[in-house]
Design a protein around this motif. Structure first.
Motif, mmCIF file in Angstrom:
data_model
loop_
_atom_site.group_PDB
_atom_site.id
_atom_site.type_symbol
_atom_site.label_atom_id
_atom_site.label_comp_id
_atom_site.label_asym_id
_atom_site.label_seq_id
_atom_site.Cartn_x
_atom_site.Cartn_y
_atom_site.Cartn_z
ATOM 1 N N SER A 117 -62.847 2.566 -19.803
ATOM 2 C CA SER A 117 -62.128 3.407 -18.833
ATOM 3 C C SER A 117 -61.457 2.552 -17.770
ATOM 4 N N SER A 118 -62.088 1.438 -17.412
ATOM 5 C CA SER A 118 -61.495 0.523 -16.432
ATOM 6 C C SER A 118 -60.200 -0.085 -16.952
ATOM 7 N N LEU A 119 -60.167 -0.373 -18.251
ATOM 8 C CA LEU A 119 -58.932 -0.908 -18.829
ATOM 9 C C LEU A 119 -57.797 0.097 -18.666
ATOM 10 N N LEU A 120 -58.074 1.352 -18.989
ATOM 11 C CA LEU A 120 -57.037 2.377 -18.884
ATOM 12 C C LEU A 120 -56.646 2.634 -17.433
ATOM 13 N N LEU A 121 -57.629 2.687 -16.545
ATOM 14 C CA LEU A 121 -57.336 2.920 -15.131
ATOM 15 C C LEU A 121 -56.562 1.751 -14.536
ATOM 16 N N LEU A 122 -56.908 0.530 -14.901
ATOM 17 C CA LEU A 122 -56.168 -0.632 -14.424
ATOM 18 C C LEU A 122 -54.717 -0.563 -14.881
ATOM 19 N N PHE A 123 -54.512 -0.164 -16.120
ATOM 20 C CA PHE A 123 -53.146 -0.032 -16.626
ATOM 21 C C PHE A 123 -52.370 1.011 -15.820
ATOM 22 N N LEU A 124 -52.977 2.175 -15.587
ATOM 23 C CA LEU A 124 -52.306 3.217 -14.797
ATOM 24 C C LEU A 124 -52.017 2.745 -13.374
ATOM 25 N N ASN A 161 -69.044 -0.444 -11.242
ATOM 26 C CA ASN A 161 -68.527 -0.952 -9.969
ATOM 27 C C ASN A 161 -67.044 -1.293 -10.087
ATOM 28 N N ILE A 162 -66.665 -1.896 -11.193
ATOM 29 C CA ILE A 162 -65.263 -2.238 -11.413
ATOM 30 C C ILE A 162 -64.425 -0.963 -11.495
ATOM 31 N N PHE A 163 -64.899 0.020 -12.252
ATOM 32 C CA PHE A 163 -64.158 1.270 -12.400
ATOM 33 C C PHE A 163 -63.960 1.957 -11.052
ATOM 34 N N PHE A 164 -65.028 2.122 -10.286
ATOM 35 C CA PHE A 164 -64.917 2.828 -9.015
ATOM 36 C C PHE A 164 -64.164 2.008 -7.962
ATOM 37 N N SER A 165 -64.198 0.686 -8.066
ATOM 38 C CA SER A 165 -63.374 -0.141 -7.182
ATOM 39 C C SER A 165 -61.891 0.065 -7.485
ATOM 40 N N LEU A 166 -61.561 0.121 -8.769
ATOM 41 C CA LEU A 166 -60.172 0.397 -9.148
ATOM 42 C C LEU A 166 -59.737 1.787 -8.696
ATOM 43 N N LEU A 167 -60.625 2.755 -8.849
ATOM 44 C CA LEU A 167 -60.305 4.117 -8.423
ATOM 45 C C LEU A 167 -60.087 4.165 -6.909
ATOM 46 N N SER A 168 -60.898 3.429 -6.162
ATOM 47 C CA SER A 168 -60.726 3.348 -4.705
ATOM 48 C C SER A 168 -59.404 2.672 -4.352
ATOM 49 N N ALA A 169 -59.092 1.589 -5.051
ATOM 50 C CA ALA A 169 -57.825 0.901 -4.793
ATOM 51 C C ALA A 169 -56.647 1.822 -5.091
ATOM 52 N N TYR A 170 -56.765 2.600 -6.153
ATOM 53 C CA TYR A 170 -55.715 3.569 -6.493
ATOM 54 C C TYR A 170 -55.521 4.545 -5.340
#
Length: 184
Positions: A117-124, A161-170
């Protein structure tokens, strides 16, 4: 006060899983054929590199987390925090993923899925704020990153942690771009 005006409007279409898939489809349709092939290749490589170690024997931290925080029951999972080793939300997901079977693969599934999911969220994220080239570059780097791959098959909360950090950055970038949340 940009902080006071933050709302879920700043996480457009990601607030629900269906909306996240819709945004992925919209972005996917906007890519050229070559960019789509690149994305599929990077995601496929990321999946293969992450999945190949799911069934390996458990290491010390994984075993400790499972034995001390998950296996004794849900109350231990939620309320025992005498060691900083317990990533509570991750341990809770491991508890539910191992109700029917407690093999190495099932213990590692939450970390694996959050890594993908982090890969997809990072791409978005990179696509929305930095463009297609940056999104493809970030996706390929993340898909092939040793640490990202290690976190994906390590039954710990690091990939979460990586996923939610990316979501926060978004969300933060969305607030900076549109402080009042007027655009979606």
């Amino acid at each position: 006060m940009a902080c006071a005006s933050f709302s879920v409007k700043h996480l457009p279409k990601i607030k629900h899983f269906q909306g996240w898939l819709q945004e992925l489809l919209t972005v996917w349709r906007s890519l050229s054929r070559a960019e789509q092939v690149f994305c599929i290749t990077a995601l496929f490589a990321g999946i293969l590199l992450r999945a190949q170690h799911l069934a390996r024997p458990m290491v010390h931290d994984e075993t400790f987390t499972y034995a001390v925080f998950v296996k004794p029951g849900i109350l231990h999972t939620l309320f025992r925090y005498d060691y900083a080793n317990n990533h509570i939300f991750h341990s809770l997901l491991v508890y539910f993923s191992t109700i029917f079977r407690s093999s190495e693969v099932f213990i590692r599934l939450p970390a694996f899925f959050f890594s993908l999911s982090s890969l997809l969220l990072l791409f978005l994220f990179a696509r929305r704020f930095f463009g297609v080239a940056a999104a493809l570059f970030a996706l390929s780097l993340s898909a092939l990153s040793y640490y990202q791959i290690d976190y994906a098959h390590n039954a710990r909360g690091y990939s979460m942690n990586i996923f939610f950090s990316l979501l926060s950055a978004y969300g933060i970038f969305s607030v900076i771009r549109d402080p009042l949340g007027k655009t979606a």
